[in-house]
Design a protein around this motif. Sequence first.
Motif, PDB file in Angstrom:
ATOM      1  N   SER A  80      38.454 112.243 -29.467  1.00  0.00           N
ATOM      2  CA  SER A  80      39.798 111.686 -29.533  1.00  0.00           C
ATOM      3  C   SER A  80      39.996 110.932 -30.841  1.00  0.00           C
ATOM      4  O   SER A  80      39.117 110.176 -31.267  1.00  0.00           O
ATOM      5  CB  SER A  80      40.045 110.737 -28.356  1.00  0.00           C
ATOM      6  OG  SER A  80      40.007 111.425 -27.128  1.00  0.00           O
ATOM      7  N   THR A  81      41.144 111.143 -31.456  1.00  0.00           N
ATOM      8  CA  THR A  81      41.511 110.416 -32.663  1.00  0.00           C
ATOM      9  C   THR A  81      42.928 109.883 -32.498  1.00  0.00           C
ATOM     10  O   THR A  81      43.778 110.533 -31.876  1.00  0.00           O
ATOM     11  CB  THR A  81      41.442 111.315 -33.909  1.00  0.00           C
ATOM     12  OG1 THR A  81      42.317 112.439 -33.736  1.00  0.00           O
ATOM     13  CG2 THR A  81      40.031 111.828 -34.132  1.00  0.00           C
ATOM     14  N   ARG A  82      43.175 108.720 -33.060  1.00  0.00           N
ATOM     15  CA  ARG A  82      44.507 108.147 -32.948  1.00  0.00           C
ATOM     16  C   ARG A  82      45.514 109.045 -33.645  1.00  0.00           C
ATOM     17  O   ARG A  82      45.287 109.510 -34.764  1.00  0.00           O
ATOM     18  CB  ARG A  82      44.545 106.742 -33.555  1.00  0.00           C
ATOM     19  CG  ARG A  82      45.839 105.992 -33.238  1.00  0.00           C
ATOM     20  CD  ARG A  82      45.804 104.584 -33.766  1.00  0.00           C
ATOM     21  NE  ARG A  82      44.851 103.737 -33.074  1.00  0.00           N
ATOM     22  CZ  ARG A  82      45.098 103.131 -31.925  1.00  0.00           C
ATOM     23  NH1 ARG A  82      46.275 103.297 -31.326  1.00  0.00           N
ATOM     24  NH2 ARG A  82      44.191 102.363 -31.364  1.00  0.00           N
ATOM     25  N   ALA A  83      46.639 109.299 -32.975  1.00  0.00           N
ATOM     26  CA  ALA A  83      47.675 110.159 -33.552  1.00  0.00           C
ATOM     27  C   ALA A  83      48.253 109.490 -34.793  1.00  0.00           C
ATOM     28  O   ALA A  83      48.591 108.301 -34.762  1.00  0.00           O
ATOM     29  CB  ALA A  83      48.768 110.413 -32.529  1.00  0.00           C
ATOM     30  N   PRO A  84      48.380 110.223 -35.889  1.00  0.00           N
ATOM     31  CA  PRO A  84      48.889 109.611 -37.116  1.00  0.00           C
ATOM     32  C   PRO A  84      50.362 109.260 -36.999  1.00  0.00           C
ATOM     33  O   PRO A  84      51.116 109.894 -36.261  1.00  0.00           O
ATOM     34  CB  PRO A  84      48.669 110.710 -38.163  1.00  0.00           C
ATOM     35  CG  PRO A  84      48.679 111.990 -37.381  1.00  0.00           C
ATOM     36  CD  PRO A  84      48.074 111.655 -36.050  1.00  0.00           C
ATOM     37  N   PHE A  85      50.759 108.218 -37.742  1.00  0.00           N
ATOM     38  CA  PHE A  85      52.164 107.828 -37.895  1.00  0.00           C
ATOM     39  C   PHE A  85      52.784 107.247 -36.628  1.00  0.00           C
ATOM     40  O   PHE A  85      53.980 106.993 -36.604  1.00  0.00           O
ATOM     41  CB  PHE A  85      53.019 109.007 -38.389  1.00  0.00           C
ATOM     42  CG  PHE A  85      52.354 109.859 -39.415  1.00  0.00           C
ATOM     43  CD1 PHE A  85      51.870 109.310 -40.589  1.00  0.00           C
ATOM     44  CD2 PHE A  85      52.173 111.209 -39.205  1.00  0.00           C
ATOM     45  CE1 PHE A  85      51.244 110.087 -41.539  1.00  0.00           C
ATOM     46  CE2 PHE A  85      51.541 111.998 -40.148  1.00  0.00           C
ATOM     47  CZ  PHE A  85      51.079 111.435 -41.315  1.00  0.00           C
ATOM     48  N   MET A  86      52.007 107.066 -35.568  1.00  0.00           N
ATOM     49  CA  MET A  86      52.523 106.464 -34.346  1.00  0.00           C
ATOM     50  C   MET A  86      52.244 104.956 -34.370  1.00  0.00           C
ATOM     51  O   MET A  86      51.260 104.506 -34.951  1.00  0.00           O
ATOM     52  CB  MET A  86      51.849 107.080 -33.111  1.00  0.00           C
ATOM     53  CG  MET A  86      52.024 108.579 -32.970  1.00  0.00           C
ATOM     54  SD  MET A  86      53.669 109.008 -32.401  1.00  0.00           S
ATOM     55  CE  MET A  86      53.428 110.767 -32.033  1.00  0.00           C
ATOM     56  N   TRP A  87      53.108 104.183 -33.705  1.00  0.00           N
ATOM     57  CA  TRP A  87      52.813 102.763 -33.572  1.00  0.00           C
ATOM     58  C   TRP A  87      51.505 102.587 -32.820  1.00  0.00           C
ATOM     59  O   TRP A  87      51.321 103.136 -31.722  1.00  0.00           O
ATOM     60  CB  TRP A  87      53.926 102.059 -32.817  1.00  0.00           C
ATOM     61  CG  TRP A  87      55.153 101.793 -33.627  1.00  0.00           C
ATOM     62  CD1 TRP A  87      55.246 101.007 -34.743  1.00  0.00           C
ATOM     63  CD2 TRP A  87      56.465 102.300 -33.379  1.00  0.00           C
ATOM     64  NE1 TRP A  87      56.541 100.994 -35.203  1.00  0.00           N
ATOM     65  CE2 TRP A  87      57.310 101.777 -34.388  1.00  0.00           C
ATOM     66  CE3 TRP A  87      57.004 103.134 -32.395  1.00  0.00           C
ATOM     67  CZ2 TRP A  87      58.664 102.074 -34.443  1.00  0.00           C
ATOM     68  CZ3 TRP A  87      58.354 103.435 -32.450  1.00  0.00           C
ATOM     69  CH2 TRP A  87      59.167 102.904 -33.465  1.00  0.00           C
ATOM     70  N   PRO A  88      50.551 101.824 -33.382  1.00  0.00           N
ATOM     71  CA  PRO A  88      49.269 101.635 -32.692  1.00  0.00           C
ATOM     72  C   PRO A  88      49.434 101.060 -31.287  1.00  0.00           C
ATOM     73  O   PRO A  88      48.626 101.346 -30.399  1.00  0.00           O
ATOM     74  CB  PRO A  88      48.514 100.653 -33.605  1.00  0.00           C
ATOM     75  CG  PRO A  88      49.133 100.829 -34.952  1.00  0.00           C
ATOM     76  CD  PRO A  88      50.578 101.162 -34.697  1.00  0.00           C
ATOM     77  N   GLU A  89      50.481 100.250 -31.083  1.00  0.00           N
ATOM     78  CA  GLU A  89      50.685  99.635 -29.780  1.00  0.00           C
ATOM     79  C   GLU A  89      50.898 100.660 -28.668  1.00  0.00           C
ATOM     80  O   GLU A  89      50.666 100.367 -27.492  1.00  0.00           O
ATOM     81  CB  GLU A  89      51.893  98.686 -29.828  1.00  0.00           C
ATOM     82  CG  GLU A  89      51.716  97.492 -30.728  1.00  0.00           C
ATOM     83  CD  GLU A  89      52.140  97.761 -32.164  1.00  0.00           C
ATOM     84  OE1 GLU A  89      52.362  96.781 -32.896  1.00  0.00           O
ATOM     85  OE2 GLU A  89      52.248  98.940 -32.563  1.00  0.00           O
ATOM     86  N   LEU A  90      51.345 101.856 -29.025  1.00  0.00           N
ATOM     87  CA  LEU A  90      51.585 102.892 -28.020  1.00  0.00           C
ATOM     88  C   LEU A  90      50.289 103.537 -27.535  1.00  0.00           C
ATOM     89  O   LEU A  90      50.271 104.170 -26.481  1.00  0.00           O
ATOM     90  CB  LEU A  90      52.516 103.968 -28.574  1.00  0.00           C
ATOM     91  CG  LEU A  90      53.959 103.543 -28.835  1.00  0.00           C
ATOM     92  CD1 LEU A  90      54.734 104.687 -29.484  1.00  0.00           C
ATOM     93  CD2 LEU A  90      54.648 103.108 -27.549  1.00  0.00           C
ATOM     94  N   GLY A  91      49.228 103.414 -28.316  1.00  0.00           N
ATOM     95  CA  GLY A  91      47.951 103.995 -27.906  1.00  0.00           C
ATOM     96  C   GLY A  91      47.990 105.500 -27.762  1.00  0.00           C
ATOM     97  O   GLY A  91      47.394 106.061 -26.827  1.00  0.00           O
ATOM     98  N   ILE A  92      48.662 106.182 -28.689  1.00  0.00           N
ATOM     99  CA  ILE A  92      48.767 107.641 -28.627  1.00  0.00           C
ATOM    100  C   ILE A  92      47.579 108.262 -29.351  1.00  0.00           C
ATOM    101  O   ILE A  92      47.282 107.907 -30.513  1.00  0.00           O
ATOM    102  CB  ILE A  92      50.078 108.131 -29.254  1.00  0.00           C
ATOM    103  CG1 ILE A  92      51.288 107.455 -28.609  1.00  0.00           C
ATOM    104  CG2 ILE A  92      50.183 109.656 -29.137  1.00  0.00           C
ATOM    105  CD1 ILE A  92      51.484 107.776 -27.160  1.00  0.00           C
ATOM    106  N   TYR A  93      46.918 109.192 -28.688  1.00  0.00           N
ATOM    107  CA  TYR A  93      45.746 109.861 -29.259  1.00  0.00           C
ATOM    108  C   TYR A  93      45.906 111.369 -29.165  1.00  0.00           C
ATOM    109  O   TYR A  93      46.579 111.886 -28.260  1.00  0.00           O
ATOM    110  CB  TYR A  93      44.469 109.459 -28.511  1.00  0.00           C
ATOM    111  CG  TYR A  93      43.954 108.087 -28.864  1.00  0.00           C
ATOM    112  CD1 TYR A  93      42.880 107.934 -29.729  1.00  0.00           C
ATOM    113  CD2 TYR A  93      44.549 106.956 -28.334  1.00  0.00           C
ATOM    114  CE1 TYR A  93      42.399 106.668 -30.060  1.00  0.00           C
ATOM    115  CE2 TYR A  93      44.096 105.687 -28.663  1.00  0.00           C
ATOM    116  CZ  TYR A  93      43.011 105.553 -29.525  1.00  0.00           C
ATOM    117  OH  TYR A  93      42.549 104.306 -29.852  1.00  0.00           O
ATOM    118  N   ASN A  94      45.278 112.052 -30.107  1.00  0.00           N
ATOM    119  CA  ASN A  94      45.077 113.495 -30.009  1.00  0.00           C
ATOM    120  C   ASN A  94      43.686 113.736 -29.444  1.00  0.00           C
ATOM    121  O   ASN A  94      42.679 113.388 -30.063  1.00  0.00           O
ATOM    122  CB  ASN A  94      45.213 114.175 -31.370  1.00  0.00           C
ATOM    123  CG  ASN A  94      46.640 114.189 -31.869  1.00  0.00           C
ATOM    124  OD1 ASN A  94      47.580 114.247 -31.085  1.00  0.00           O
ATOM    125  ND2 ASN A  94      46.825 114.142 -33.172  1.00  0.00           N
TER     126      ASN A  94
END
Length: 247
Positions: A228-242
């Motif tokens: 899992s890697t953090r989705a680029p360009f998303m607000w970190p607070e959302l915790g969106i991952y690929n």
Amino acid sequence: MPTANLIELAEGFFCYGDDEATTRFGYREIFEDDAYAFDDLPANPVVVDVGAGIGLFTLFVKRRYPAAKVLAFEPVPRSAALLRQNLTLHGIRDDVVVRRSCLGAKPGPDNDFTLVPNLAGNSTLYPRELVEQQQLMATAVGEQRAAALFATERITVEVECFSPALEGFAVTGPIDLVKIDVEGAEPDVLHGIADSDWPRIGALLVEVGGARDVVERTLRERGFAVRSTRAPFMWPELGIYNVIARR
């Protein structure tokens, strides 16, 4: 149907979209930053695009693998129409099938669905996902603008389970890649994959937020190596991952 904008996303590469900023964001994520790249697929892969939007990932697959066969599922009527327009624009006819439906856990023809007309990619079966997104948007553009962007409508959509939906397409061999981007319904999509179909799937790419632990655990239990890697360009607070899963 309203006239869509024809947007030049790169020199000589055009795409239809309603919102230029959102379309450029998707293009940058998929085409320029290789957030969704899979370089080890066969020359003629079978790809399932769940939450296909206006078709940027499908176009990406067809550019990288011209012989690919893609099954694209998109529930938002306007987005599905733009997807078809973009396929026509790029001369793609025979190898991509578009179905206007959700994939989920409980099939049915008339399921409540929250449409976000100004940010169609954020439309969801789970509107609670939108609250934090709107709050973060307000810090960037102001509360009034954020409220306008996240104005919602209620529509009904068809929900299908993954495996029964594929039966209608006569896909009997390997499924090389499943991409899932469904705004909170990722565990539902995985739940709809029959036990007999899991061994056919070579790889998955799942964009996921709060359900990441559930998604990762499910994929590991099915025999995948998961990263899992953090989705680029998303607000970190959302915790969106690929979440990338491979055999």
